[in-house]
Enzyme design. Sequence first.
Site, short mmCIF file in Angstrom:
data_model
loop_
_atom_site.label_atom_id
_atom_site.label_comp_id
_atom_site.label_asym_id
_atom_site.label_seq_id
_atom_site.Cartn_x
_atom_site.Cartn_y
_atom_site.Cartn_z
N GLU A 1 -0.81 9.95 1.10
CA GLU A 1 -1.36 9.82 -0.33
C GLU A 1 -0.66 10.78 -1.10
O GLU A 1 -0.53 11.84 -1.13
CB GLU A 1 -2.87 9.81 -0.24
CG GLU A 1 -3.52 9.46 -1.62
CD GLU A 1 -5.16 9.69 -1.39
OE1 GLU A 1 -5.77 9.42 -2.26
OE2 GLU A 1 -5.45 9.54 -0.19
N GLU B 1 0.89 -1.35 -0.02
CA GLU B 1 0.02 0.02 0.01
C GLU B 1 0.84 1.16 -0.11
O GLU B 1 0.38 2.43 -0.45
CB GLU B 1 -1.02 0.08 1.01
CG GLU B 1 -1.96 -1.02 1.57
CD GLU B 1 -2.88 -1.22 -0.02
OE1 GLU B 1 -3.40 -0.08 -0.36
OE2 GLU B 1 -3.41 -2.25 -0.57
N ASN C 1 -13.51 6.53 9.23
CA ASN C 1 -12.15 5.64 9.84
C ASN C 1 -11.42 6.56 11.03
O ASN C 1 -10.95 5.58 12.04
CB ASN C 1 -11.37 5.17 8.93
CG ASN C 1 -12.06 4.13 8.17
OD1 ASN C 1 -12.53 3.09 8.62
ND2 ASN C 1 -11.61 3.89 6.89
#
Length: 291
Positions: free
Chosen positions: A153, A144, A191
């Site tokens: 990101e 990831e 989350n």
Amino acid sequence: MKSLLTALSAVVATAAFLPAAAHAAAPAPAPAAACAPLWSSSTAYTAGGAVSHHGRNWTAKWWTRNENPGATTVWQDGGACTGGVSDFVISEAEFDRIFPDRDSFYTYQGLIDALHAYPRFANTGTEAMRSREAAAFLTHADFESVGLQYVKEINEANYWIKCDYSQPFGCPAGQSAYYGRGPIMFSWNFNYKAAGDALGLNLLNDPWQVERDPSVAWQTALWYWNTQNGPGTMTSHEAMVGGAGFGETIRSLNGALECDGGNPGSVRARVATYERITGIIGTNPGSGLTC
């Protein structure tokens, strides 16, 4: 006399506006205790026996042998300690081999410090089972974050998407604040809220903690691994300790996007990474590798 009273009044007036810290210094936090001798699976411990494990002290409540501290109720957590030796199933040297090009943010000590949040992780079952779970977790971290090279990101144009305003708590840190961060690119406001509540961290209002503190980054990844089914039917922790195998952890992360023919190339790449990591730490990858 008048000038003396005037001077005293000025002193009193000035003192009234001083911050409290000027009157009394805040007590310094108590230093962490020294680590007790390292826990040994072959040693029998009686009630009151003290050991250290994963950088924390533990005390036996009753007689025990070969029961990992944190994985069973026989041990009382005594908190973080200093001066101990890591007994995580993956050593720092192996961690360095697994992630040779990682960003300096991702420290081995950060991972060790995060283990207290989920003490059953890589601490349940046989040594082979513990090693396979740790390897599986680090495989997905590798995949990831591209070998732990990225802390957040890359595509900033997508940051605003990760705010779900249908949630009652909204996005108090801003619409573009809940982008992916950490080893598994942890994202979305719901989350951050759920993980923060579970970990005792205010991640909803300060999601940047995940890119400031290596331990927090690893804790968010461990939260998902140990508590969330995702699109699967079990947590990744349950998959590895219950015998389902590595393939089921892929399903818990990405479901039909990769499994059941969704992206067989991605599945093969994850399996290859998992086999590489289990090879580095010297354990068999086990069965159930694909989904």
